[in-house]
Design a protein around this motif. Structure first.
Motif, mmCIF file in Angstrom:
data_model
loop_
_atom_site.group_PDB
_atom_site.id
_atom_site.type_symbol
_atom_site.label_atom_id
_atom_site.label_comp_id
_atom_site.label_asym_id
_atom_site.label_seq_id
_atom_site.Cartn_x
_atom_site.Cartn_y
_atom_site.Cartn_z
ATOM 1 N N VAL A 92 0.841 -1.202 0.000
ATOM 2 C CA VAL A 92 0.000 0.000 0.000
ATOM 3 C C VAL A 92 0.872 1.246 0.000
ATOM 4 C CG1 VAL A 92 -1.715 1.321 1.299
ATOM 5 C CG2 VAL A 92 -1.877 -1.184 1.179
ATOM 6 N N THR A 96 -3.496 0.578 -3.327
ATOM 7 C CA THR A 96 -2.499 -0.415 -3.687
ATOM 8 C C THR A 96 -2.682 -0.769 -5.159
ATOM 9 O OG1 THR A 96 -1.584 -2.596 -3.164
ATOM 10 C CG2 THR A 96 -3.953 -2.373 -3.024
ATOM 11 N N ALA A 117 -7.017 0.838 -0.204
ATOM 12 C CA ALA A 117 -6.372 0.012 0.812
ATOM 13 C C ALA A 117 -7.412 -0.780 1.611
ATOM 14 C CB ALA A 117 -5.546 0.896 1.748
#
Length: 437
Positions: free
Chosen positions: A64, A69, A87
């Protein structure tokens, strides 16, 4: 999912695959993964290499950054796709979240449908009977992400030999991703330093002609410890500084940035060259191996149409003046290195440049350029002065470019130190009406 018609995908063959085949796969993977330091290409290679030996579909989920991410997916028929997810999506796939964060290093086998919460990282038409293997990508003891391997129901499930092979592959892939990420970060840092430390364009100022050349050393990532700066004065003329810090590469660049920022700040006050050198010396004292050579000063139009150049120096090579009759004079500037002694000696010198005459400031990358017929001879101060004497009448910009060109030719492609050149020139004598064609 495809692969059910391949004989090497059958459960018996997969369970008893010869060790040499697996060793060959890991050996080839190591070569392919180490072939590039580009993070994006490495990411795609990590996902693609495991197909079809270990899976029908592979997804790499990166750590992340901020609140998102990134992921990259490789599938049948050379299909590839990339994307990002919040995330929070990882919280809906705890096995993947644990692998990405490094909390859980053990591989996990689970139904692929448990990963539906990854918001598109897995295709929406995934067979409900597909099975997934989640493996941590560990690089230098820190997680580089997670590798998700997916098999359709027509293939056998992940057994211990497959999991062990995936784990060994993930260790190599994680290291490759970590190395590529580190290289990318260094490249970004280098680019920022290059952009911030590259000399600003020379100003256009009435009564002063300017020229410059700048070539950082390639072995130092093109980050130079040489520097110069010229700024127009609010009254008339220009102020300038020219120097060379101790060291090479990024460390020298940071010091060069500090020196330049300090001198630019001092220029905003009632600047005086010797005083500026003393203040800079005080700033650099106490820092081991942090010193610089420096010439600083100003150039102002003189009443006769020439230039009055005031210089103060600290351990730098003496500037050269090219006179109208071809003579080359050294400007003697007494001064110690800046940042070495608590009681430094700096001096101030005033020079007059008549119409067309110029002052050349240069770094030791010019005079200490090693090359010539033998490949080991320095270009040297005397050769530079003799050559400069033949350039009367050339404008400042051409003189700077010619110094760089001759130095480069002398090097003959050999490695070199940082090269910097700055030329201050009085304007040429105005043409009289009777001289006009």
């Amino acid at each position: 999912m495809t692969g059910g018609d391949r004989e090497d995908d059958r459960e018996g063959d997969r369970e008893e695959a010869p060790v040499p085949d697996r060793s060959a796969f890991l050996e080839q993977a190591g070569r392919r993964l180490g072939a590039s330091l580009h993070h994006g290409r490495t990411l795609r290679t990590v996902a693609r290499l495991v197909l079809p030996l270990l899976a029908d579909l592979a997804v790499v989920v990166l750590p992340v950054r901020g609140r998102r991410t990134s992921w990259h997916r490789a599938g049948p028929g050379d299909t590839e796709e990339s994307g990002q997810v919040p995330a929070e999506a990882l919280e809906r796939a705890p096995r993947v979240a644990d692998a990405v964060s490094g909390v859980q290093a053990r591989a996990a086998v689970l139904p692929a449908r448990e990963l539906d919460g990854l918001d598109g990282a897995l295709p929406p038409d995934l067979d409900p009977g597909a099975q997934a293997l989640v493996v941590q990508l560990s690089g230098n003891g820190v997680s580089s992400g997670a590798l998700i391997l997916v098999r359709g129901p027509e293939r056998p499930g992940f057994r211990d030999p497959d999991i062990e092979l995936a784990r060994q592959y993930a260790a190599r892939a994680g290291l490759a991703l970590a190395t590529a990420a580190l290289y990318s970060q260094q490249a970004e840092t280098t680019a920022v330093l290059q952009a911030n430390l590259a000399p600003a364009p020379l100003p256009a100022v009435d009564g002063v002609r300017l020229g410059a050349a700048y070539r950082p050393a390639a072995h130092a990532l093109r980050i130079s410890g040489d520097f110069y700066h010229v700024a127009a004065r609010p009254d008339d003329g220009v102020s300038f500084f020219f120097g060379d810090v101790c060291g090479k590469g990024a460390e020298a660049a940071v010091l060069a940035g500090l020196v330049q920022q300090t001198l630019r700040t001092l220029a905003l006050t009632d600047s005086e060259p010797v005083r500026d050198l003393r203040l800079l010396n005080q700033l650099l004292l106490g820092e081991e191996s942090r010193f610089t050579t420096l010439v600083t000063g100003s150039a102002r139009p003189a009443p006769d149409g020439g230039l009055t150049v005031v210089t103060a120096g600290g351990g730098h090579l003496p500037p050269l003046i090219l006179r109208h009759d071809g003579r080359v004079e050294e400007v003697t500037i007494d001064g110690t290195l800046v940042g070495v002694l608590p009681e430094p000696v700096f001096d101030r010198t005033e020079s007059h440049l008549a119409h067309g005459e110029l002052m050349l400031l240069y770094s030791d990358g010019v005079t200490e350029a090693r090359g010539g017929p033998t490949g080991y001879e320095w270009y040297g101060d005397e050769r530079l002065a003799r050559t400069l004497a033949t350039w009367w009448g050339m404008p400042a910009g051409a003189v700077a470019e010619r110094v760089e060109l001759l130095t480069t030719q002398w090097l003959g492609g050999r490695p070199h130190d940082d090269i910097a050149v700055l030329v201050l020139q009085a304007p040429p004598c105005p043409r009289r009406r009777e001289d006009a064609p």
